[in-house]
Design a protein around this motif. Sequence first.
Motif, mmCIF file in Angstrom:
data_model
loop_
_atom_site.group_PDB
_atom_site.id
_atom_site.type_symbol
_atom_site.label_atom_id
_atom_site.label_comp_id
_atom_site.label_asym_id
_atom_site.label_seq_id
_atom_site.Cartn_x
_atom_site.Cartn_y
_atom_site.Cartn_z
ATOM 1 N N PHE B 41 0.836 -1.082 0.105
ATOM 2 C CA PHE B 41 0.128 0.210 -0.043
ATOM 3 C C PHE B 41 0.869 1.188 -0.010
ATOM 4 N N GLU B 43 0.293 5.310 0.715
ATOM 5 C CA GLU B 43 -0.833 6.408 0.825
ATOM 6 C C GLU B 43 -0.291 7.675 0.105
ATOM 7 N N ASP B 56 7.160 14.834 5.932
ATOM 8 C CA ASP B 56 6.658 13.990 5.402
ATOM 9 C C ASP B 56 5.387 13.935 4.424
ATOM 10 N N VAL B 59 3.082 7.708 3.034
ATOM 11 C CA VAL B 59 3.115 6.304 3.714
ATOM 12 C C VAL B 59 3.606 5.182 2.690
ATOM 13 N N GLU B 61 3.497 0.847 2.883
ATOM 14 C CA GLU B 61 3.378 0.136 3.810
ATOM 15 C C GLU B 61 3.572 -1.564 3.057
ATOM 16 N N SER B 62 4.502 -2.264 3.973
ATOM 17 C CA SER B 62 4.557 -3.535 3.726
ATOM 18 C C SER B 62 3.755 -4.516 4.545
ATOM 19 N N THR B 65 5.325 -3.591 8.054
ATOM 20 C CA THR B 65 5.890 -2.427 8.305
ATOM 21 C C THR B 65 4.903 -1.071 7.824
ATOM 22 N N VAL B 66 5.546 -0.078 8.514
ATOM 23 C CA VAL B 66 4.837 1.331 7.710
ATOM 24 C C VAL B 66 5.956 2.094 7.868
ATOM 25 N N ASN B 68 7.277 6.308 6.814
ATOM 26 C CA ASN B 68 7.119 7.499 6.397
ATOM 27 C C ASN B 68 7.748 7.860 5.127
#
Lengths: 427, 127, 477
Positions: B41, B43, B56, B59, B61-62, B65-66, B68
Motif C-alpha cells: 500500500f 498512501e 513527510d 506512507v 506499507e509492507s 511495516t509502515v 513515512n
Amino acid sequence: MAYFPHTETEVRQMLETIGVQSLEELFADVPEKYRKEKIEDFPALNEMELMAEVNEQRFQQNHFKYDHCFTGAGRYDHFIPAVVPQLAGRSEFYTAYTPYQPEISQGTLTAIYEFQSMICELTGMDVANASLYDGATALAEAVSMAVTATGRKEYVIANPLHPNYAQVLKTYLTPRNITAGEKIGQSTAAVIFVLPDYHGLISDWSQVLAEAKAAGALLIVCADPLLLSVIEPPQADIIVGEAQPLGLPMSYGGPALGFLAARQNYLRQMPGRIIGRTTDDRGNRPFVLTMQTREQHIRREKATSNICSNEALCALTATIYMSYMGASGLQTVARLCKANTDYAMQKLGSIPGFSVEPGEHFRDFVLHCPTDAREFRINYLHEDGIEAISLSDKDLLLSVTEKTLRESTENSSIDWIYGCLEREWKN
Amino acid sequence: MSNIPQELKYTKEHEWVRIEGDTAVVGITEHAQSELGDIVFVELPAPGAAVAQHGDFGVVESVKTVSNLYSPLSSTVSAVNDALAATPELVNKDPYGAGWIIKLQGFDPQELTALLSAEQYQKEIGG
Amino acid sequence: MEKLIFEYSRPGRRAHTLPEAPQVNFGVPERRSLRLPEVSEIDVVRHYTRLSRQNYGVDSGFYPLGSCTMKYNPKINEQIAAFEEFAIQNPNTDDWRMVGLLRILYETEKMLCKIFGYAAFTLQPAAGAHGEFTGLLIIRAYHLDRGDTRRVKILVPDAAHGTNPASCTMAGFKQVTIKSMPDGGVDIEDLKKNLDDTVAGFMLTNPNTLGLFEKNIAEISELVHAAGGLLYYDGANANATMGIAKPASMGFDVCHLNLHKTFSTPHGGGGPGSGPVGVTEKLKPYLPVPIVEYDVYVNHYFLEDCLPKSIGKVHSFYGNVGVIIKAWAYMKMQGAAGLKKVSEMAVLNANYIKARLQGVYDIPYDRVCKHEFVISVKEFKKQYGVTAADIAKRLMDYGYHPPTVYFPLIVSECLMIEPTETESKQELDAFCEVMLKIAEEIKTDPELVRSAPHSAIVGRLDEVKAVKEPDLNYFLC
C-alpha cells in the motif's frame, strides 16, 4: 498454594544449573528497600475450602433472587442451546492466545472469519472486524472512524441512546476534543441512530439518513443483532452493536461482545483485528491476521485504535450460536421476543391508570405508572418477586425475551405481573 | 550491490529525486524497497498539497511495516502516481521508473545541493 | 483443513427446536434473505470440534510466548465462573440482590491492593490496552484538576508494547519516545532531556520488555516526580514481581494489570481479558464510575456512581465480571505467599532455560533475567540464512507453540521466551533439548529449518496476497 510442579530437589538442581545459591539471588537486581517491604497477608484456600466459600456466595445470590425478571436495558436473558457453551468451552479454543502463528491457530482464525462473514450478512455491510470489548466501546470506535474519515469533530445522537453508552462516548472522545452536538450540520462527523432505542422503540431511520447524507456526515447505526435478523438493515456507513444476545450469558455485564461492520471504503480506518483468507504454498486456502499495519503493534501512536486483546472467545460463541440457529432460528427468536413484547404491552397497558409508550417495541418497553414508579417498584413489585428498572418517578422500563412465559402457561411471568399491577393499584 | 543511478539526488531516508525540466520526480530507492519487502500500500498526498523539504508526505506499507515518505524538496505536489493504488508492487519492480511516487513543481533548485549524491547515498547505506 | 460452516449448509436443514413464531409486525420493512448456515446439530458439533483440533492452547502443550504469560488456566476457575448465580445476572439488578457477586468484586480489588500496594483498583477495563487508556485518562484528569493544562506529553520507552503509544494518542496525549541503553534500561540522559513541565507522565514496564529489572527505578521515579509528572506501570510483566517489589513503592502512581496473564484467566484466543487499574490515594477521585464499595456498619456491598471528579465510564457496565471471578478464585487459592512463589518460580524457570541455552544461542543481555528473556539469532541469519521466524516455525514441528518473535523492536532477529511457573523441570528440559537440536540443524541442514513447518496442516501463508486482495467476508469473495 497450587500449580507448582517442582520438587525441592529439582529447585536445587535448577539453581545449580543457573549458578546461584538461592532464589533470593535471582532477585539481587531488585533494590533491597523494595524487597524488605512486608506484603499484607491473605490466606490460601485449598480447592475444597474454595468451593465451600463459593457456595456461600452462591447462596447469598440465590437468597435474594427474584421470581420474575423484567430487567433488560442492555443485557438480555435469551435461551442458550446446550451445544453453544459445550463447544466454546473446548480448551483448545479458550486456552489459546491471539492467533499470531496461523499454522497452529486455524481453529480460531476460521471461526472468526465465519463471525466476520455472519456479522456482514446481518448488517448488510462489506467488512467486519474480529470484535471489540462491548457495544458502547464499539460505538466510540465508530465515531472515531467517522472523525478520521470526515476531518470533523462532532457527533449527533439522533434518538434515545442507553445512558451508559452516552457516558462511554463522552469518556472516550472528549480527550481528543470530539464532542456531542445538538444539530446535524457542516461540523457533524457522525450521526448515531439506535435500533431499537433505549426504550425498545423501533423507529424509521430514513429521515436521519437523508439529513446525515445532506450534511456530509456518516450514519452510524447502533443495532441489536437479533432485530437485524428480521428487518431490512439500514443503509448506514458503519453498523455497530452489542452481540451478547447471540448465545452469551449476561454475566453481570461482561464479558460482552462489541461488533463493528462498515462499508469497504472505511476498511483502512477500522480498529482491531481483522482475519483474511489467503493461500499457502501447498494449495490450501488458510486464514491469517491481516491488514495489520492499521494496528498498534505496527503503527504505534498513529494506529486506528489501541485495542489488542478483544473478545475472541465471545465471537466464537456467537458464531456457534448463529450456526446452530441459522436464519430460521434467529428470526424465530426475534419474532417470539416481539410477540411477547406486544402481548405484555397490550396487557399491562390495558390496566386502568397504566399506559405504555406507543410504537413498535422490541424487548424493552416503557410503562407509565399512575403513581411514583420508584416507590411502586420497591413497595409492591419487589414484594411480589418482580424485578424491573425505574426510569423516572413516572416510568418503569420493562423487558421480555423469548424465555418470558406468557398466557396459558403455568407461572406465566407476564400474567403474574399483570395480576400484581392490577391488584396493587386497585388497593 | 544495490542500483543507485548516478544522475539522481537522494535523501538519508531513502527517497530519490530526478529533475525533468521544471518538474521533480520523487520515489524510493531500490535499497529501500528491498529492505521493506513486498509493498502492499502507498498512501499518497492530494495533488496541490504543499510539502516541506524533509517533511513527510505519505506512507509506504509492507505486510508488517509502515514507513513515512519524506520530501526531498519544499514544493507543491503536481501529480501522484495513481497506478500505485491498484499495483503498489511497481515500487518493488521498478523503483526508479514506473514505481515513481509523486511529482513536484515549483521549488528552489538551491535545495538540491543539500541532498546526497549517488556516492554519498551509497556510503550512507553502507555499500 | 476444515471447510467453512457455510459449506455444510443444505436448504431446509435445521438444528434448533424452537416453537413456531407467530406473525408479528416490526413497523419497518422486513428483510428478504438472511444467508446463515442451514445445518444440523451434529454438523455444528463436528465442525467446531474439528476446528478446535486445529488450534493450540496451553492445555495442548508448552506455550513460551514471551510477554503473554501463558500459564496454566485452572479448571476450578472455569467451573466457578459458569455457575448460574454469577453468569445469569443482569447488570441493572439492584445491589442488594448481588451480595455474593459484589463481595467477590470487592475482595478481588482488596487482594490486588495488598499485592501491588495501591489505595484502590477499578476492575472496569476489559483488557490491558483498555486499562492503559483508563490509567492515562486518570493522569490527564489529575493534572487538569490541579489547573495544569500544559502537560500534553507522555514519555514512552522505545522498547515499549505498541499499545502504550497508541493509548497515549487515544487519551489525547502526544507521545515522546525515550531511548533504551545497550543493557535494555532507560537512557537516563535522554529521559532528563525530555522531562519538563509539559510532561504528564512516563509509562514503564518493570521488568522491561527484555525481561530485565529496571535497576535505576528509584532515580527514574525521583526525576519524573520532580518534574511534576506521574509514573505509569504497564503491568504486562507483573508475573515477575508479586511479593517481591510493589509497583506503588517503586513510585508508580498508576498501574494496570492483565488478569488474563498474571492471574491465570484464559486468553480465549484473543480475549476476553481484564485490565484492572490501580491508583495511589491522591488519584482515587478520578477512577471510572461505578466503584464497588462496602459499608461495614450494615454489612452492605454496593456500586457507587457518585464520584464528581471521575473520568466517567469506560465500559457499558462493570467490565468483564466473568473473567474477574476466575482471577478471584485464583488469588484465593494462592494466598499472598502463593503469589510470591508464583513470581519466584516464574523467574527460576526463565533463568533455567536461559542457562541451558547459553553458549549455543546469543543472549544479548547477559545478566540474571526476570520471568522472560530475549535471544537474538542474527548470527544464524548472517551465516546460515535462518531467521527467528524460521526457528519459530521449526518449533511447531516438535509440538511447541513458538516464543514471541521480533519483539521488542530494539533487538534484531529476536525470540522472547517466557516459560511461566506452571511448567515442570521435565517440560523445560524437553524444550531446551529441542532448541539445542534446532541449533544443530541450522548448522547441518539449514534448509530443513528454513522450510519449516513440515508437520502443520498448512504451509507458509501468502500474507502479501492477504493484504493486497483482501478476502474478509465469505459472501463477498
